[in-house]
Design an enzyme around this catalytic site. Sequence first.
Site, short mmCIF file in Angstrom:
data_model
loop_
_atom_site.label_atom_id
_atom_site.label_comp_id
_atom_site.label_asym_id
_atom_site.label_seq_id
_atom_site.Cartn_x
_atom_site.Cartn_y
_atom_site.Cartn_z
N ASP A 1 0.87 -1.17 0.00
CA ASP A 1 0.00 0.00 0.00
C ASP A 1 0.90 1.22 0.00
O ASP A 1 1.59 1.52 0.98
CB ASP A 1 -0.90 -0.02 1.24
CG ASP A 1 -1.91 1.13 1.25
OD1 ASP A 1 -1.65 2.16 0.60
OD2 ASP A 1 -2.94 0.99 1.93
N LYS B 1 -6.77 9.81 -1.92
CA LYS B 1 -5.85 10.64 -1.15
C LYS B 1 -4.97 11.50 -2.07
O LYS B 1 -5.48 12.22 -2.91
CB LYS B 1 -5.02 9.74 -0.23
CG LYS B 1 -5.84 8.71 0.56
CD LYS B 1 -6.96 9.32 1.38
CE LYS B 1 -7.59 8.38 2.38
NZ LYS B 1 -8.26 7.20 1.82
#
Length: 387
Positions: free
Chosen positions: A179, A204
């Site tokens: 990630d 994000k």
Amino acid sequence: MLNNTEEGFATKAIHAGQDPQQWTHGSVVPPLIMSTTFQKDGPAQHRGYNYARRGNPSRTYLQTCLAKLEGGKHCFVFPSGMGTVTGLMTLLKAGEHVVCGTDVYGGTNRFFRECMPNQNIAVTFADACNTRDFMKAVKPNTKMIWIESPTNPLLRLADIREISQQIKKVRPEIYVAVDNTFATCYFQKPLDLGADIVMYSLTKFMNGHSDVIMGAAIMRRDDIAKTIQFTQNAMGIIPSPFDCSLVLRSLKTLEVRMQQHSKNGLAVAKFLETHPLVTKVVHPFLESHPQHELALKQMSGHSGMVAFYHKGDSDKFLKSIKVITLADSLGGCESLAGLPSVSSHAMMTEEERNKLGINDQLIRLSIGLETEQDLIADLDQALKSSM
């Protein structure tokens, strides 16, 4: 266009998969294709697109660009970051095993703890920031390694290259997934470090405007891509063409945004490190960070994420901020602050949080693109108000 070997990051972000010569009208901005179905030249004779669940041009433009930026071969975008996690778990079969880092994002942690056992897939949580101990968790039936680096919210680092090399030496069939949401492909390239899969919450920094929820998985291996392509179509976990178009727009400014996030974030971290009401600051590019050398080795920089512990009342601090906004999520142009113990990691037990160091004195900041001096002044007055 230049050859891929000569193209810079920003050039790829602005042009990859977006050549105006692809479409007859010559639009510089890739067209938004909302159609759910596409005309065929004959039965089973389509022109590359059949039904939008299987593929859509706007989605293809985005996936092509992301793959180029990451140095991957295949990319699949999903309707959320957790949707991406769900899709990737279809690589596993009942009876197999996953080793996951301890301090991963709370939603991921809960998914592995509560959802995977229902599929008869065992999960062991280990400290990915301690390579030796992490490798000890590998079992004969292990099929996937799940790493988050930097971690949320403590910004701890896993040695991605070392873990990948050790895994591939003894068990090349194990998938190594990373990630990379906090660092983005601008500052860190997990595939180049040996990982098989890199995933994002595109919500994000990659999108960076707090107006789209989306995730992505990128890989080089054809076998992984074949499975994920089937899974995505069969399960129908796809984002809308409009959202794909918005993220593609955002990637055009990813380089300049990340440079400013990095500049502001480090300035804030250095300010907080000298503040008398702050007890500890966490930022990988501060020399005080215990893994600072690893940060220099595997990252070219860091985003706007900063974590710190303070002496005051967190409730008062968070109600006093003015330029920075008290809100969940991260990575947008606007600076955000949050209390992980009651938000992103509230689903963990208090004992689990305390073991990791996620207590009520820990503040997580996502530093945005505002003027540096305004951010520092806001933090200073909020810290003083917290007392």
